[in-house]
Design a protein around this motif. Structure first.
Motif, PDB file in Angstrom:
ATOM      1  N   GLN A  50     225.765 -69.049  45.850  1.00 59.60           N
ATOM      2  CA  GLN A  50     225.941 -68.753  47.030  1.00 59.60           C
ATOM      3  C   GLN A  50     226.384 -70.152  47.935  1.00 59.60           C
ATOM      4  O   GLN A  50     226.146 -71.175  47.621  1.00 59.60           O
ATOM      5  N   ALA A  51     227.080 -69.832  49.130  1.00 66.26           N
ATOM      6  CA  ALA A  51     227.427 -71.077  49.709  1.00 66.26           C
ATOM      7  C   ALA A  51     226.379 -71.810  50.651  1.00 66.26           C
ATOM      8  O   ALA A  51     226.235 -72.807  50.793  1.00 66.26           O
ATOM      9  N   GLY A  52     225.284 -70.904  51.072  1.00 66.12           N
ATOM     10  CA  GLY A  52     224.567 -71.638  51.659  1.00 66.12           C
ATOM     11  C   GLY A  52     224.681 -71.911  53.206  1.00 66.12           C
ATOM     12  O   GLY A  52     225.488 -71.305  53.664  1.00 66.12           O
ATOM     13  N   ARG A  53     224.615 -73.326  53.373  1.00 66.44           N
ATOM     14  CA  ARG A  53     225.300 -73.861  54.542  1.00 66.44           C
ATOM     15  C   ARG A  53     225.150 -72.794  56.028  1.00 66.44           C
ATOM     16  O   ARG A  53     226.049 -72.527  56.750  1.00 66.44           O
ATOM     17  N   SER A  54     223.910 -72.409  55.957  1.00 63.28           N
ATOM     18  CA  SER A  54     223.887 -71.728  57.227  1.00 63.28           C
ATOM     19  C   SER A  54     224.119 -72.654  58.496  1.00 63.28           C
ATOM     20  O   SER A  54     223.674 -73.587  58.313  1.00 63.28           O
ATOM     21  N   VAL A  55     224.448 -71.973  59.580  1.00 65.83           N
ATOM     22  CA  VAL A  55     224.648 -72.728  60.731  1.00 65.83           C
ATOM     23  C   VAL A  55     224.373 -72.194  61.913  1.00 65.83           C
ATOM     24  O   VAL A  55     224.421 -70.725  62.039  1.00 65.83           O
ATOM     25  N   VAL A  56     224.142 -72.900  62.847  1.00 60.32           N
ATOM     26  CA  VAL A  56     224.046 -72.351  64.373  1.00 60.32           C
ATOM     27  C   VAL A  56     224.932 -73.239  65.225  1.00 60.32           C
ATOM     28  O   VAL A  56     225.007 -74.291  65.262  1.00 60.32           O
ATOM     29  N   VAL A  57     225.862 -72.237  65.763  1.00 64.39           N
ATOM     30  CA  VAL A  57     227.027 -72.879  66.534  1.00 64.39           C
ATOM     31  C   VAL A  57     226.768 -72.523  68.163  1.00 64.39           C
ATOM     32  O   VAL A  57     226.512 -71.374  68.249  1.00 64.39           O
ATOM     33  N   ASP A  58     227.161 -73.645  69.013  1.00 61.45           N
ATOM     34  CA  ASP A  58     227.040 -73.078  70.420  1.00 61.45           C
ATOM     35  C   ASP A  58     228.283 -72.684  70.890  1.00 61.45           C
ATOM     36  O   ASP A  58     229.169 -72.335  70.364  1.00 61.45           O
ATOM     37  N   PRO A  59     228.206 -72.107  72.020  1.00 58.98           N
ATOM     38  CA  PRO A  59     229.603 -71.623  72.647  1.00 58.98           C
ATOM     39  C   PRO A  59     230.503 -72.309  72.960  1.00 58.98           C
ATOM     40  O   PRO A  59     231.681 -71.922  73.347  1.00 58.98           O
ATOM     41  N   TRP A  60     230.454 -73.672  72.756  1.00 56.12           N
ATOM     42  CA  TRP A  60     231.609 -74.489  72.863  1.00 56.12           C
ATOM     43  C   TRP A  60     232.150 -75.155  71.510  1.00 56.12           C
ATOM     44  O   TRP A  60     233.185 -75.936  71.264  1.00 56.12           O
ATOM     45  N   GLY A  61     231.574 -74.531  70.644  1.00 52.53           N
ATOM     46  CA  GLY A  61     231.987 -74.793  69.267  1.00 52.53           C
ATOM     47  C   GLY A  61     231.161 -75.903  68.313  1.00 52.53           C
ATOM     48  O   GLY A  61     231.623 -76.255  67.377  1.00 52.53           O
ATOM     49  N   GLU A  62     230.195 -76.475  69.243  1.00 48.16           N
ATOM     50  CA  GLU A  62     229.552 -77.496  68.496  1.00 48.16           C
ATOM     51  C   GLU A  62     228.334 -77.027  67.495  1.00 48.16           C
ATOM     52  O   GLU A  62     227.671 -75.927  67.753  1.00 48.16           O
ATOM     53  N   VAL A  63     228.156 -77.602  66.577  1.00 48.82           N
ATOM     54  CA  VAL A  63     227.400 -77.022  65.432  1.00 48.82           C
ATOM     55  C   VAL A  63     226.051 -77.779  65.616  1.00 48.82           C
ATOM     56  O   VAL A  63     225.857 -79.036  65.763  1.00 48.82           O
ATOM     57  N   LEU A  64     225.001 -77.005  66.050  1.00 50.55           N
ATOM     58  CA  LEU A  64     223.563 -77.430  66.649  1.00 50.55           C
ATOM     59  C   LEU A  64     222.941 -77.744  65.472  1.00 50.55           C
ATOM     60  O   LEU A  64     221.893 -78.622  65.264  1.00 50.55           O
ATOM     61  N   ALA A  65     223.039 -77.068  64.419  1.00 54.26           N
ATOM     62  CA  ALA A  65     222.196 -77.241  63.157  1.00 54.26           C
ATOM     63  C   ALA A  65     222.997 -76.721  61.765  1.00 54.26           C
ATOM     64  O   ALA A  65     223.555 -75.712  62.297  1.00 54.26           O
ATOM     65  N   GLU A  66     223.004 -77.332  60.546  1.00 51.32           N
ATOM     66  CA  GLU A  66     223.843 -76.683  59.625  1.00 51.32           C
ATOM     67  C   GLU A  66     223.099 -77.193  58.330  1.00 51.32           C
ATOM     68  O   GLU A  66     222.633 -78.270  58.280  1.00 51.32           O
ATOM     69  N   ALA A  67     222.733 -76.151  57.349  1.00 54.40           N
ATOM     70  CA  ALA A  67     222.209 -76.527  56.004  1.00 54.40           C
ATOM     71  C   ALA A  67     223.267 -77.480  55.390  1.00 54.40           C
ATOM     72  O   ALA A  67     224.364 -76.991  55.224  1.00 54.40           O
ATOM     73  N   PRO A  68     222.918 -78.431  54.699  1.00 57.31           N
ATOM     74  CA  PRO A  68     224.027 -79.376  53.968  1.00 57.31           C
ATOM     75  C   PRO A  68     224.245 -78.900  52.784  1.00 57.31           C
ATOM     76  O   PRO A  68     225.152 -79.477  52.017  1.00 57.31           O
ATOM     77  N   ASP A  69     223.671 -77.688  52.091  1.00 60.67           N
ATOM     78  CA  ASP A  69     223.722 -77.177  50.829  1.00 60.67           C
ATOM     79  C   ASP A  69     223.370 -75.859  50.636  1.00 60.67           C
ATOM     80  O   ASP A  69     222.922 -75.130  51.647  1.00 60.67           O
ATOM     81  N   ALA A  70     223.197 -75.390  49.415  1.00 60.92           N
ATOM     82  CA  ALA A  70     222.795 -73.912  49.286  1.00 60.92           C
ATOM     83  C   ALA A  70     221.289 -73.970  48.726  1.00 60.92           C
ATOM     84  O   ALA A  70     221.136 -72.967  47.790  1.00 60.92           O
ATOM     85  N   ALA A  71     220.565 -74.846  48.957  1.00 60.44           N
ATOM     86  CA  ALA A  71     218.984 -74.711  48.606  1.00 60.44           C
ATOM     87  C   ALA A  71     218.350 -73.962  49.469  1.00 60.44           C
ATOM     88  O   ALA A  71     218.728 -73.742  50.549  1.00 60.44           O
ATOM     89  N   GLU A  72     217.218 -73.436  48.898  1.00 61.79           N
ATOM     90  CA  GLU A  72     216.652 -72.771  50.064  1.00 61.79           C
ATOM     91  C   GLU A  72     215.857 -73.746  51.198  1.00 61.79           C
ATOM     92  O   GLU A  72     215.460 -74.640  50.717  1.00 61.79           O
ATOM     93  N   ARG A  73     215.858 -73.303  52.270  1.00 63.20           N
ATOM     94  CA  ARG A  73     215.382 -74.143  53.462  1.00 63.20           C
ATOM     95  C   ARG A  73     215.393 -73.252  54.585  1.00 63.20           C
ATOM     96  O   ARG A  73     215.888 -72.060  54.688  1.00 63.20           O
ATOM     97  N   VAL A  74     214.613 -73.773  55.655  1.00 62.82           N
ATOM     98  CA  VAL A  74     214.361 -73.087  56.696  1.00 62.82           C
ATOM     99  C   VAL A  74     215.388 -73.988  57.793  1.00 62.82           C
ATOM    100  O   VAL A  74     215.002 -75.268  57.917  1.00 62.82           O
ATOM    101  N   LEU A  75     216.435 -73.242  58.702  1.00 59.82           N
ATOM    102  CA  LEU A  75     216.993 -74.060  59.534  1.00 59.82           C
ATOM    103  C   LEU A  75     216.624 -73.756  61.194  1.00 59.82           C
ATOM    104  O   LEU A  75     216.590 -72.494  61.306  1.00 59.82           O
TER     105      LEU A  75
END
Ligand SMILES: NC(=O)CCC(=O)C(=O)O
Length: 259
Positions: free
Chosen positions: A210-235
């Motif tokens: 799996q890709a992982g790399r979950s991500v939160v992007v804002d309406p300007w396209g800025e990445v507010l938070a991004e998982a660096p890998d495909a390990a289990e984690r809470v973002l």
């Protein structure tokens, strides 16, 4: 608005009941969040096609719905519980997302519209949903999409027209196309001037890393938070739904739509 994306490891060696209990505990730990998000088809694995029929369940009363309803209620959070293989009344299968309100009520379901697999897998085993779905969270109108839907911008336009300012996208996106995942999440945010919460699963199932790399992007396209890998984690991230209107006013590209 505090959001928590649980990038869950979907390990086929873990029995579904154990994964449900573990996931419920992870949700309960996010009691400070205003919205918690889980990945696509985490009870079975998005690519574990042979399990779909045997593990199909009711979106209202199945084991995943029961466990997630209780977890949302115990934590007092809005929960997008990712998706399950739904067994419909006529026996057909759907890839169906479940959203619970903090009292544990099932607030919405969304049947994935774009099925992945071309002439195999989900595309032949499941029926296609037909209705875009929005949810009136107290802080924002949520627009629901699932994994492969991310490749279809016209669907996001329909969600914008229905009032959505924050897209929630659970996924089981393969590592092989991780670059597409990150790019498309930002593209959907920029072109619609909306938040994107994109939550992928972790680990490997059915031999599909799996890709992982979950991500939160804002309406300007800025990445507010991004998982660096495909390990289990809470973002986690803090989003400001009022930012959607501000960006749409400051740079009113949506008003120039012709089609
Ligand atoms: N589960 C999915 O929808 C996978 C989508 C995918 O692999 C892709 O769009 O690439």
């Amino acid at each position: 608005m505090r959001v928590s994306l649980i990038q869950l490891d979907v390990d086929p060696a873990e029995p579904p009941a154990a994964r449900r209990a573990r996931t419920a505990d992870l949700v309960r730990a996010q009691h400070a969040a205003d919205l918690v998000v889980l990945p696509e088809l985490w009870p079975t694995g998005a690519f574990d096609y042979p399990r779909f029929d045997a593990e199909a369940e009711s979106p209202a009363e199945g084991p995943t719905a029961e466990a997630m309803s209780a977890a949302a209620r115990d934590a007092g959070v809005w929960l997008h519980a990712g998706s399950v293989v739904e067994r419909a009344a006529d026996g057909g299968l759907f890839n169906t997302s479940l959203v619970f309100s903090p009292d544990g009520a099932l607030a919405a379901t969304y049947r994935k519209i774009h099925r992945f697999g071309f002439d195999r897998g989900e595309a032949v085993l499941m029926e296609a949903g037909t209705e875009p779905v929005t949810v009136a969270h107290p802080s924002a109108v949520l627009g629901l999409a699932t994994c492969y839907d991310l490749r279809f911008p016209e669907m996001f336009r329909l969600l914008v027209d229905a009032g959505a300012g924050l897209f929630v996208v659970p996924a089981g996106w393969p590592a092989r196309r991780a670059a597409h995942w990150s790019l498309l999440a930002r593209a959907r945010a920029v072109e619609n001037q909306a938040y994107v919460l994109a939550c992928c699963s972790a680990g490997t199932h059915a031999d599909v890393p799996q890709a992982g790399r979950s991500v939160v992007v804002d309406p300007w396209g800025e990445v507010l938070a991004e998982a660096p890998d495909a390990a289990e984690r809470v973002l986690t991230a803090v989003v400001d739904p009022a930012q959607v209107a501000r960006v749409r006013e400051e740079f009113p590209a949506l008003k120039d739509r012709v089609l």
